[in-house]
Design a protein around this motif. Structure first.
Motif, short mmCIF file in Angstrom:
data_model
loop_
_atom_site.label_atom_id
_atom_site.label_comp_id
_atom_site.label_asym_id
_atom_site.label_seq_id
_atom_site.Cartn_x
_atom_site.Cartn_y
_atom_site.Cartn_z
N CYS A 152 50.31 30.66 41.45
CA CYS A 152 50.61 31.14 40.23
C CYS A 152 50.47 29.78 39.26
O CYS A 152 50.88 28.95 39.65
CB CYS A 152 51.84 31.65 40.25
N SER A 153 49.86 30.36 38.18
CA SER A 153 49.75 29.11 37.02
C SER A 153 50.90 29.05 36.32
O SER A 153 51.00 28.01 35.70
CB SER A 153 48.62 29.41 36.08
N ILE A 154 51.78 29.83 36.37
CA ILE A 154 53.17 29.66 35.83
C ILE A 154 54.13 28.91 36.52
O ILE A 154 54.71 27.73 36.24
CB ILE A 154 53.74 30.90 34.82
N CYS A 155 54.65 29.59 37.67
CA CYS A 155 55.68 28.97 38.50
C CYS A 155 55.03 28.07 39.39
O CYS A 155 55.74 27.07 39.92
CB CYS A 155 56.43 30.03 39.15
N GLY A 156 53.83 27.91 39.91
CA GLY A 156 53.02 27.25 40.78
C GLY A 156 53.75 27.34 42.15
O GLY A 156 53.33 26.55 43.14
N LYS A 157 54.57 28.38 42.72
CA LYS A 157 55.30 28.24 43.74
C LYS A 157 54.76 29.17 44.87
O LYS A 157 54.79 29.21 46.07
CB LYS A 157 56.74 28.60 43.41
N VAL A 158 54.37 30.38 44.37
CA VAL A 158 53.64 31.44 45.30
C VAL A 158 52.24 31.88 44.98
O VAL A 158 51.58 31.53 43.74
CB VAL A 158 54.24 32.73 45.38
N PRO A 159 51.43 32.25 45.81
CA PRO A 159 49.99 32.57 45.74
C PRO A 159 49.91 33.52 44.50
O PRO A 159 50.60 34.53 44.32
CB PRO A 159 49.46 33.21 46.95
N ALA A 160 48.88 33.50 43.74
CA ALA A 160 48.92 34.60 42.65
C ALA A 160 48.12 35.62 43.11
O ALA A 160 47.39 35.66 44.15
CB ALA A 160 47.64 33.78 41.70
N VAL A 161 48.49 36.81 42.41
CA VAL A 161 48.17 38.12 42.95
C VAL A 161 47.39 38.88 42.00
O VAL A 161 46.67 39.75 42.19
CB VAL A 161 49.28 39.19 43.60
N VAL A 162 47.47 38.60 40.78
CA VAL A 162 46.86 38.93 39.75
C VAL A 162 46.19 38.14 38.89
O VAL A 162 46.61 37.05 38.60
CB VAL A 162 47.60 40.17 38.83
N ILE A 163 44.95 38.72 37.84
CA ILE A 163 44.44 37.74 36.95
C ILE A 163 44.36 38.22 35.79
O ILE A 163 44.10 39.63 35.66
CB ILE A 163 43.09 37.47 37.66
#
Ligand SMILES: [Zn+2]
Ligand SMILES: [Zn+2]
Ligand SMILES: [Zn+2]
Ligand SMILES: [Zn+2]
Length: 224
Positions: A152-163
């Motif tokens: 995730c480009s905001i929290c950086g903690k978990v994998p991104a799921v949407v774009i």
């Protein structure tokens, strides 16, 4: 895409996880052994590689099969959204869909694949080597990159799921489920209904693309 992403795939022959940079050589070793073991001469098959940045496919294609079938395969695994036109081309000569691999390919020849002449997805098709073996099927997937570690480009903690389809050319366009609503405030065009899924394809985020129809178990979000 992020240059520090590690791209690796599982080899179909030994199930080992191999880095993108080593995969060509690794698979060539298996194919060389297979070719030597064969007592009869096969009809011939090409080891080819399809690449877009950190995403790759290694394929074994029957020498007498056509680019038309490769087009179908690429649509099924990586690009088909709504039936756009596509083409193969080389800077010095024409490549027709009806051409066979044996008639066109030579070692290290690079062919460009384009899908959709509007929002185009460009793929490099690289011929590696022809082996005197019989391919088990017209097109065999030998390896592909595992889902990349796109966080995730905001929290950086978990994998991104949407774009965000409007920002998808930028590195900050990938979000986890929680953070995607933050982006609705930053981005003039985005709301959560428009979010597209993170998928293991170079067409991610483009023209409503939601993933392939084959090899779906490796077409998704990064998992630890
Ligand atoms: Zn292997
Ligand atoms: Zn489309
Ligand atoms: Zn997040
Ligand atoms: Zn956006």
């Amino acid at each position: 895409m992020n240059k520090e992403l590690i791209s690796e795939g599982v080899c179909i022959y030994c199930q080992e996880k191999i880095k993108q940079q080593q995969m060509t050589k690794h698979i060539a070793e298996h194919l060389t052994v297979l070719e030597k073991e064969k007592k009869t001469t096969g009809t011939g098959a090409w080891h080819i590689k399809i690449e877009s940045g950190e995403m790759f496919l290694h394929l074994l294609v029957s020498g007498n099969d056509t680019f038309k079938n490769l087009d179908k395969f690429l649509r099924d695994i990586w690009v088909e959204c709504c039936g756009h036109l596509s083409s193969f081309s080389h800077k010095n000569f024409k490549v027709k869909m009806a051409d066979s691999f044996d008639n066109v390919l030579s070692p290290l020849l690079k062919i460009l694949y384009e899908y959709d002449f509007g929002d185009t997805t460009y793929l490099d098709v690289i011929a590696l080597k022809r082996y005197q073996i019989t391919a088990p099927q017209k097109i065999t997937l030998l390896s592909r990159n595992e889902p990349l570690k796109l966080m995730c480009s905001i929290c950086g903690k978990v994998p991104a799921v949407v774009i965000c389809p409007f920002c998808c050319m930028e590195e900050y366009a990938l979000f986890c489920a929680k953070c995607s609503h933050i982006h609705t405030e930053e981005c003039d065009d985005f709301d959560e209904d428009m979010a597209l899924p993170v998928v293991n394809s170079p067409r991610m985020g483009v023209c409503g693309y939601e993933g392939g129809v084959i090899d779906k178990q490796r077409d998704g979000v990064y998992e630890k």
